[in-house]
Design an enzyme around this catalytic site. Structure first.
Site, PDB file in Angstrom:
ATOM      1  CG  ASP A  63      -1.960   1.094   1.217  1.00 33.91           C
ATOM      2  OD1 ASP A  63      -1.718   2.150   0.585  1.00 33.91           O
ATOM      3  OD2 ASP A  63      -3.019   0.913   1.852  1.00 33.91           O
ATOM      4  CB  VAL A  64       1.607   3.881  -2.530  1.00 28.94           C
ATOM      5  CG1 VAL A  64       2.059   2.948  -3.639  1.00 28.94           C
ATOM      6  CG2 VAL A  64       0.192   4.397  -2.775  1.00 28.94           C
ATOM      7  CB  SER A 141      -6.857  13.761 -12.429  1.00 26.77           C
ATOM      8  OG  SER A 141      -8.183  13.743 -12.948  1.00 26.77           O
ATOM      9  CB  SER A 143     -10.519  15.818 -11.386  1.00 24.14           C
ATOM     10  OG  SER A 143     -11.402  15.003 -12.132  1.00 24.14           O
ATOM     11  CE1 TYR A 153      -8.377  10.925  -8.137  1.00 23.39           C
ATOM     12  CE2 TYR A 153      -9.670  12.307  -9.625  1.00 23.39           C
ATOM     13  CZ  TYR A 153      -8.694  11.357  -9.420  1.00 23.39           C
ATOM     14  OH  TYR A 153      -8.025  10.818 -10.491  1.00 23.39           O
ATOM     15  CE  LYS A 157      -5.171  11.928  -9.016  1.00 26.96           C
ATOM     16  NZ  LYS A 157      -3.911  11.131  -9.082  1.00 26.96           N
TER      17      LYS A 157
END
Length: 256
Positions: A63-64, A141, A143, A153, A157
């Site tokens: 898991d990063v 992204s 977004s 999110y 980003k």
């Protein structure tokens, strides 16, 4: 692109855009280190890249968001590959729902998954990249610079884009280039836009009008730009955010 022989670390490199990037780099003659959470997908991707392209591949399941595990992956990758020429921070995603449903923990985890992991991976890899005058690409992204929910999110980003620009200035004196790419909505088999195409064809057809050429991105479109940014052909590109969105308007199928 004269990438043959380069040693590249790719987080989230076993499915979708991450795997398309790993595959493109393997086609260019790179050796790779890949990590993702699912052991089965990690092993499958590594085996395919070795078999199809003859690449040396170090693969790890982690898991990063786990800083210790991420640091260990970077260090072990350098040991296996012999050096590090490039890093692609591709792992990411959103945790939680809309603004009134998302918790403070959802915001924190979304930030850690996108911005935190990118910063930590690059911090760990930087001494090695400095030795090779290497480069990094942070996968942000559309977004991040065109408004779209979920807000946690989009904000993460946007932070990734700014992180790339800031680190380009800070790491430039060490010989390291840092750039961001901002993919548009990408059609990945089995993922969200593909499900929309199959389950709500009218909504999908309406969404296609957000693209001047009427088509969503393919993962290979983005992978090609990432490969370019890692190459010497992009030696003068630093601190940039490269949109790969086909001129996309709204990032959502339901408008702004």
């Amino acid at each position: 692109m004269a990438l043959a022989g380069r040693k590249v670390l790719v987080t989230g490199g076993t499915r979708g855009l991450g795997y398309a990037t790993a595959r493109r780099l393997a086609q260019e003659g790179c050796d790779l280190a890949l990590c993702a959470r699912d052991p089965a997908s990690v092993n499958k991707a590594a085996d395919e890249l070795r078999t199809c392209y003859g690449a040396t591949v170090h693969a790890a399941s982690l898991d990063v968001r786990d800083e210790t595990a991420l640091n260990a992956f970077v260090q072990r990758s350098v040991e296996v590959l012999g050096r590090a020429d490039a890093l692609v921070a591709c792992a990411g995603g959103a945790v939680g729902g809309g603004f009134f449903d998302a918790t403070a923990r959802d915001w924190e985890e979304t930030y850690r998954l996108n911005v935190g992991h990118s910063a930590q991976a690059l911090r760990s890899a930087a001494p090695h990249l400095a030795r090779t005058r290497g480069s990094a690409v942070l996968v942000a992204s559309v977004s991040g610079w065109k408004p779209a929910p979920p807000a946690q999110y989009a904000a993460a980003k946007a932070a990734q884009i700014h992180l790339a620009a800031s680190l380009a200035r800070e790491l430039g004196p060490h010989g390291i280039r840092v750039n961001a790419v901002s993919p548009g909505s990408t059609l990945v088999p089995g993922k969200g836009w593909d499900r929309l195409r199959r389950e709500e064809p009218e909504a999908y057809q309406a969404f296609q009008r957000e693209f001047p050429m009427g088509e969503l991105m393919a993962p290979e479109d983005v992978a090609a730009v990432i490969a370019f940014l890692l190459s010497d052909q992009a030696r003068a590109v630093n601190g940039a955010n490269i949109p790969v969105d086909g001129g996309q308007n709204a990032p959502s199928a339901y408008g702004y």
